[in-house]
Scaffold this active site. Structure first.
Site, PDB file in Angstrom:
ATOM      1  N   ARG A  18      36.867  23.727  29.983  1.00  0.00           N
ATOM      2  CA  ARG A  18      36.151  22.252  29.715  1.00  0.00           C
ATOM      3  C   ARG A  18      36.730  22.040  28.378  1.00  0.00           C
ATOM      4  NH1 ARG A  18      30.019  20.744  30.489  1.00  0.00           N
ATOM      5  NH2 ARG A  18      30.973  20.354  32.454  1.00  0.00           N
ATOM      6  N   HIS A  76      36.454  14.424  35.348  1.00  0.00           N
ATOM      7  CA  HIS A  76      35.430  15.975  35.768  1.00  0.00           C
ATOM      8  C   HIS A  76      35.916  15.861  37.292  1.00  0.00           C
ATOM      9  CE1 HIS A  76      32.518  18.645  35.675  1.00  0.00           C
ATOM     10  NE2 HIS A  76      31.607  18.075  35.167  1.00  0.00           N
ATOM     11  N   GLN A 109      33.150  17.769  39.273  1.00  0.00           N
ATOM     12  CA  GLN A 109      31.980  17.111  39.666  1.00  0.00           C
ATOM     13  C   GLN A 109      32.136  16.350  40.986  1.00  0.00           C
ATOM     14  OE1 GLN A 109      28.846  17.248  37.747  1.00  0.00           O
ATOM     15  NE2 GLN A 109      28.250  15.945  39.727  1.00  0.00           N
ATOM     16  N   ASP A 160      25.320   7.881  34.688  1.00  0.00           N
ATOM     17  CA  ASP A 160      25.743   9.007  33.887  1.00  0.00           C
ATOM     18  C   ASP A 160      25.194   8.852  32.608  1.00  0.00           C
ATOM     19  OD1 ASP A 160      26.621  11.514  32.597  1.00  0.00           O
ATOM     20  OD2 ASP A 160      28.923  10.922  32.803  1.00  0.00           O
ATOM     21  N   CYS A 199      25.558  13.099  37.562  1.00  0.00           N
ATOM     22  CA  CYS A 199      26.116  14.369  37.462  1.00  0.00           C
ATOM     23  C   CYS A 199      25.112  15.461  36.390  1.00  0.00           C
ATOM     24  CB  CYS A 199      27.285  14.356  36.610  1.00  0.00           C
ATOM     25  SG  CYS A 199      27.280  13.420  35.059  1.00  0.00           S
ATOM     26  N   ARG A 223      27.782  21.645  43.501  1.00  0.00           N
ATOM     27  CA  ARG A 223      28.956  22.214  42.715  1.00  0.00           C
ATOM     28  C   ARG A 223      29.377  23.670  42.759  1.00  0.00           C
ATOM     29  NH1 ARG A 223      29.263  19.936  37.482  1.00  0.00           N
ATOM     30  NH2 ARG A 223      31.046  21.373  37.440  1.00  0.00           N
TER      31      ARG A 223
HETATM   32  N1   CP Z   1      27.656  18.304  35.417  1.00  0.00           N
HETATM   33  C1   CP Z   1      27.775  19.077  34.624  1.00  0.00           C
HETATM   34  O1   CP Z   1      29.111  19.164  34.666  1.00  0.00           O
HETATM   35  O2   CP Z   1      26.886  19.524  34.078  1.00  0.00           O
HETATM   36  P1   CP Z   1      27.043  20.542  33.036  1.00  0.00           P
HETATM   37  O3   CP Z   1      27.578  19.962  31.452  1.00  0.00           O
HETATM   38  O4   CP Z   1      25.665  21.400  32.809  1.00  0.00           O
HETATM   39  O5   CP Z   1      28.156  21.877  33.274  1.00  0.00           O
HETATM   40  N1  NVA Z   2      30.007  12.005  30.796  1.00  0.00           N
HETATM   41  C1  NVA Z   2      29.242  13.376  30.457  1.00  0.00           C
HETATM   42  C2  NVA Z   2      29.124  14.194  31.634  1.00  0.00           C
HETATM   43  C3  NVA Z   2      28.707  15.433  31.397  1.00  0.00           C
HETATM   44  C4  NVA Z   2      28.671  16.657  32.603  1.00  0.00           C
HETATM   45  C5  NVA Z   2      29.996  14.081  29.195  1.00  0.00           C
HETATM   46  O1  NVA Z   2      31.256  14.113  29.290  1.00  0.00           O
HETATM   47  O2  NVA Z   2      29.189  14.517  28.338  1.00  0.00           O
END
Ligand code: CP
Ligand code: NVA
Length: 302
Positions: free
Chosen positions: A103, A130, A133, A221, A261, A289
């Site tokens: 990430r 993502h 997701q 989101d 998400c 997930r």
């Molecule tokens: N939706 C998602 O990726 O959640 P987290 O940021 O908690 O991993």
């Molecule tokens: N769009 C959000 C998703 C988190 C899972 C972010 O990037 O923070």
């Protein structure tokens, strides 16, 4: 040949259906308590440059379910934090691990990891996409609608990383995609062009009502993603009419499912009433997930 999943478009429609089938099977096995030690003695590295609840826990538990092991790698603790290059880190980790998920702040980092490693790299969220997701989300949609093709998928809110993957994924799977966002927050042209090249049917509007009308899926989101914190004040103003609430929901099909998400900012992009209401599938989505990523890890690492 190793495979990397940096974008949802790294998978074909057939492969996504195959993964969803495998995920459903793994879900059943887990509920039945059947052993699934398919990745025994294998190790997954997990680099997190940003916070996570779902992604971190689901990948780690997924490896435990498979009889394997997951290592949480905080960039501040490993030598990346002291300046070791991504290239050298990728080469080094390839000697130990069987897969690596990351990430990252910048999508360039997962691209570099993929280029310089000999093990599969999974994008666990970047500024651009993502994909994990959306795999879990497609699994959830299949559970409720039994199909993807032909459904109307309404995205209400920011044209962000998750939106890009939903847009591209919808194009791959043949869903009708509508993005409703304030002017200036649309997905970037390159994502729209990519979706078009994939034969995607999508529209962009600044009218959430038009998007919600007769929708099968309403997805939202956060208005302020990780990394956008400096724009918080402006964003909270710009998005104020893009809330998923009961009034908006009433325009959709009666059996619409509401997705997010997570993590959610309750009272901003989604009301408590909708998030805790009968159309919401957000926690099923979060659980899926786990199953979808397990299917992906099996495909890449077995
Ligand atoms: N939706 C998602 O990726 O959640 P987290 O940021 O908690 O991993
Ligand atoms: N769009 C959000 C998703 C988190 C899972 C972010 O990037 O923070």
């Amino acid at each position: 040949m190793k495979r990397d999943i940096l974008s949802i478009t790294d998978l074909s429609r057939e492969e996504i259906y195959e993964l969803l089938g495998s995920a459903a099977d793994l879900k059943e096995k887990r509920k039945a308590g059947e052993p699934t030690e398919y990745l025994k003695n294998k190790s997954l590295g997990m680099i997190f440059e940003k916070s996570s609840t779902r992604t971190r826990v689901s990948f780690e538990v997924g490896m435990t379910d498979f009889g394997g092991h997951a290592l949480y790698l905080n960039p501040r603790d490993i030598q990346i934090g002291r300046g070791e290059t991504i290239e050298d880190t990728a080469r080094t980790l390839s000697g130990y691990l069987h897969g690596l998920m990351a990430r990252v702040m910048s999508h360039e980092t997962v691209k570099k990891l993929a280029e310089y490693s000999t093990i599969p790299i999974i994008n666990a969220l970047s500024d651009r996409e993502h994909p994990c997701q959306i795999l879990g989300d497609f699994m959830t949609i299949m559970e409720y609608k039994n199909r993807l093709e032909g459904l109307k998928f309404a995205w209400v809110g920011d044209g962000n990383n998750v939106c890009n993957s939903a847009l591209l994924g919808s194009a791959v799977m043949g869903m009708e995609f509508v993005v409703a966002c304030p002017k200036g927050y649309e997905p970037k042209t390159e994502f729209l062009e990519k979706a078009k090249a994939l034969g995607g049917k999508f529209t962009i509007t600044d009218d959430p009502k038009a998007a919600a009308k007769d929708a099968d899926v309403i997805y939202t989101d956060v208005w302020v993603s990780m990394g956008d914190e400096e724009e918080q004040e402006k964003r909270l103003k710009d998005f104020v009419t893009f809330q998923v609430n009961t009034a908006l929901l009433s325009l959709a099909k009666p059996d619409v499912i509401v997705m997010h998400c997570l993590p959610a900012r309750r009272g901003l992009e989604i009301t408590d009433e909708v998030m805790d209401g009968p159309n919401s599938v957000v926690f099923e989505e979060a659980e899926n997930r786990l199953h979808a990523q397990k299917a992906l890890m099996l495909k890449l690492m077995r």
